[in-house]
Design an enzyme around this catalytic site. Sequence first.
Site, PDB file in Angstrom:
ATOM      1  N   TRP A 282      -7.812   2.066  -1.892  1.00  0.00           N
ATOM      2  CA  TRP A 282      -8.743   0.597  -1.156  1.00  0.00           C
ATOM      3  C   TRP A 282      -8.091   0.482  -0.332  1.00  0.00           C
ATOM      4  CZ3 TRP A 282      -5.154  -4.389  -0.840  1.00  0.00           C
ATOM      5  CH2 TRP A 282      -6.456  -4.895  -0.443  1.00  0.00           C
ATOM      6  N   HIS A 283      -6.635   0.742  -0.383  1.00  0.00           N
ATOM      7  CA  HIS A 283      -5.713   0.430   1.141  1.00  0.00           C
ATOM      8  C   HIS A 283      -6.249   0.733   2.381  1.00  0.00           C
ATOM      9  CE1 HIS A 283      -2.607  -1.277  -1.672  1.00  0.00           C
ATOM     10  NE2 HIS A 283      -2.541  -1.888  -0.588  1.00  0.00           N
ATOM     11  N   GLY A 284      -7.521   2.080   2.180  1.00  0.00           N
ATOM     12  CA  GLY A 284      -7.808   2.253   3.488  1.00  0.00           C
ATOM     13  C   GLY A 284      -8.397   3.726   3.490  1.00  0.00           C
TER      14      GLY A 284
END
Length: 433
Positions: A282-284
């Site tokens: 989700w963060h990257g």
Amino acid sequence: MVFLPIYILILGFTIVIDYYAGILIEKNTGRKRKLYLIMSLVANIGILAVFKYYNFLNDNLSVLLNSIGYNNHIPNLSILLPVGLSFHTFQAMSYTIEVYRGNQKAESNFGIYALYVMFFPQLVAGPIERPQNVIHQFYEKHNFEINRIVEGLKMVLVGFIKKLVVADRLAIYVNAVYDNPDKHSAVSIAVATMMFAFQIYCDFSAYSEIAIGTAKVLGFDLMTNFRRPYFAKNIQDFWGRWHISLSTWFRDYLYIPLGGSRVAVPRWCFNVFVVFMVSGLWHGASWTFIIWGALHGFYSIFGIIFKKLKFDVFLRKTLVTRVLSNLFIFGIVCFAWIFFRARNVHDALLICKSLLTVKGGGLFLGVPASFFYSIMAILGLLLYEYILEYHPNKFKVFNNKNVVIRYAGYSLSIIIIILFGVFNGGQFIYFQF
């Protein structure tokens, strides 16, 4: 991460889809309700996947095919990630899920629902709100309340100090070291990693406090997103204090549906690991974020095993063990931050190698005055957080009953921002997610 006016159409598309999905979910029963929920989730996740993960997946497919002698002829897309896409996607998904579960009535007013998704203080980087916490506030009458406005402005002021005086100041040293990891010693890398831990905390919590404070000035209450995470006594406690709106989102919509902790220990560990892997993704769209998530998954699994084997009963609850626990958690969190901050996996492994082999060389100071300000900023932050954690009713400044002390605190804070703030530090880190 970029803002383009045309990308508003993407947000508008998901708003329309989820608005009608909520109404249809509420009106129907049985399989139809689930079908409309799935359609909504597919639309939201599909848009996120295309903009955020398509090129990452395609690049990895190319590497895989090349390793076996084939070429990948599927082209990458020349698209930019819309600002705040991950945040408002998760907020929109929470709406249809809560309607499906019966915890929220479907919103009939399209404008109110659109406002829920696009509420400007927290649109770009959270907190990721639930509909039952926010939507009813849009119907309530909000009178002018001076005390509420003052409380909101205090939060905004604290947010500016964290961002301009601490986070962006620390970024100067962190960027200098992490942009050239091969040129720095182990001690410099260790200091830069520690500084990044405080940088990202102050950067992200600053945005949250500014967003919550701004909403409060307007008459709305948003959820707390950070609660002094580096005072956590174990890794579970850390995630109960860090990015609370995201960690509770994963808890309610992924961890518990997978079975949570109400299963056998191996499955429990699997559930935890899946959640953190998804959190990393989700963060990257990068292997560095996936590894960061995996590390926290392993930390949490070891915590589960440690507790199940009752090793914690041998730890007496004393000041020494509390401090050692805090330092240990901070240490392993810092190690994971290496992968979060590094430009790529190669740099992250190079940094780890430098630390493990204790690469020689002196401490890089950069601009000595800036380095000194950075250390003082960290010490000031720790003192502030320590008071909030252990003595919340003592040493009050902004909330002091004495008006002289109170306004002296406001004035000193503004002076500190003007004298020591960094005003060319760039955007908030979490804008890229």
